[in-house]
Design a protein around this motif. Structure first.
Motif, PDB file in Angstrom:
ATOM      1  N   VAL A  53      40.678   8.430  44.368  1.00  0.00           N
ATOM      2  CA  VAL A  53      41.357   9.604  43.835  1.00  0.00           C
ATOM      3  C   VAL A  53      41.518  10.675  44.908  1.00  0.00           C
ATOM      4  N   LEU A  54      40.470  10.912  45.688  1.00  0.00           N
ATOM      5  CA  LEU A  54      40.559  11.913  46.746  1.00  0.00           C
ATOM      6  C   LEU A  54      41.629  11.538  47.768  1.00  0.00           C
ATOM      7  N   ARG A  55      41.730  10.258  48.069  1.00  0.00           N
ATOM      8  CA  ARG A  55      42.750   9.801  49.024  1.00  0.00           C
ATOM      9  C   ARG A  55      44.155   9.971  48.439  1.00  0.00           C
ATOM     10  N   MET A  56      44.312   9.677  47.156  1.00  0.00           N
ATOM     11  CA  MET A  56      45.620   9.838  46.508  1.00  0.00           C
ATOM     12  C   MET A  56      46.158  11.255  46.650  1.00  0.00           C
ATOM     13  N   HIS A  57      45.257  12.230  46.596  1.00  0.00           N
ATOM     14  CA  HIS A  57      45.686  13.629  46.605  1.00  0.00           C
ATOM     15  C   HIS A  57      45.534  14.279  47.984  1.00  0.00           C
ATOM     16  N   GLY A  58      45.258  13.486  49.007  1.00  0.00           N
ATOM     17  CA  GLY A  58      45.178  14.010  50.360  1.00  0.00           C
ATOM     18  C   GLY A  58      44.079  15.039  50.546  1.00  0.00           C
TER      19      GLY A  58
END
Length: 297
Positions: A53-58
């Protein structure tokens, strides 16, 4: 306590739906296979959901002077909540918003947007962070990961059953089986949304207790709702399945207690917090704040 009971009932409904689709697919063997698939998917999600999730939102780790101040606020509120200090992340987007993620309180993260840091007051930001800490302490991050995985698995099994025809000898008959394969994913999605709404009310209540002032969070919810309805969150639009994680729906959807809403109506949440504030000594209405009062603006 009512919120926890409602969540438990809804989780039981989700499990029953999943096992029912497995039974329609392959009888008793299908139930066993469905549970095995669910266990594998939930194990993967439990271990990897936060990083995904953190990667999805940069999201990036909170660093520098602004990040240091934000980390200090998170640490102070976590100590007040008597819980481990989560990692702190910043998301580069102008829409004020925030979410929490992680498989347990010892492996959790809070992510806030630059828009939140720039447009809200320090007290309002504290209310938002306290809300996200409440999600972590209540293990809502795990509950929502499991329900999202169940909903996805039910849709997958239903598509699989439609492709292969399901059990021809089902007591429901062929028409009933086909109808069930369409209705089960819809029902699973509705249960997932109902669980999400229930957990938001509970996180509002616990978050207000953590920060010590319900009206800070009430004011923050009103202001975030106003900005979120006008400012795009491109990462959220690309990943709508994560919308339920945010404190306010980031997708420009109408915020009302409707059948397909992942968030309660903001007015209802604010009313509940104001009622909570009135029960406290000196309770009243939170003062209106302007974007210029943002502590990191």
């Amino acid at each position: 306590m009512a919120g926890y009971m409602r969540t438990a009932v809804l989780m039981a409904v989700m499990t029953a739906l999943f096992m029912g689709v497995g039974y329609l697919l392959a009888g008793p063997t299908g139930v066993v296979l469905a549970l095995a698939v669910a266990a594998g998917m939930n194990l993967f999600s439990w271990w990897n959901s936060d990083r995904m999730v953190l990667r999805m939102h940069g999201a990036r780790l909170a660093e520098g002077p602004d990040g240091e101040d934000l980390r200090a606020m998170v640490a102070d509120l976590a100590r007040r909540a008597d819980m481990p200090v989560p990692a702190t992340y910043i998301i580069e987007t102008d829409q004020p918003n925030a979410f929490a993620t992680g498989r347990n309180p010892d492996n959790a993260a809070v992510a806030v947007t630059t828009g939140l840091m720039q447009r809200l007051s320090r007290e309002e930001i504290a209310g938002v962070i306290a809300h996200e800490l409440a999600h972590i302490r209540n293990r809502d991050t795990l509950i929502m990961t499991i329900t999202a995985t169940f909903a996805g698995a039910i849709s997958m099994l239903a598509n699989f059953a439609l492709f292969f025809g399901g059990r021809r000898d089902s007591p429901l008959g062929l028409i009933g089986v086909i109808a069930m394969m369409f209705l089960a994913p819809l029902a699973a999605g509705l249960v997932q949304m109902a669980i999400s709404r229930s957990r938001e009310y509970e996180a509002d209540r616990v978050g207000a207790e953590i920060c010590g002032e319900p009206l800070w969070l009430a004011s923050a919810l009103e202001r975030i709702q106003g900005f979120a309805s006008r400012i795009d969150n491109n990462a959220a639009e690309r990943n709508p399945a994560t919308a339920h994680m945010f404190i306010i729906n980031p997708l420009h959807a109408h915020g009302y207690d409707a059948l397909f809403s992942t968030h309660p109506r903001t007015e209802n949440r604010v009313a509940a917090l104001e009622a909570m504030a009135r029960q406290r000594p000196g309770g009243g209405r939170a003062p209106r704040r302007t974007a210029a009062q943002g502590p990191w603006g």
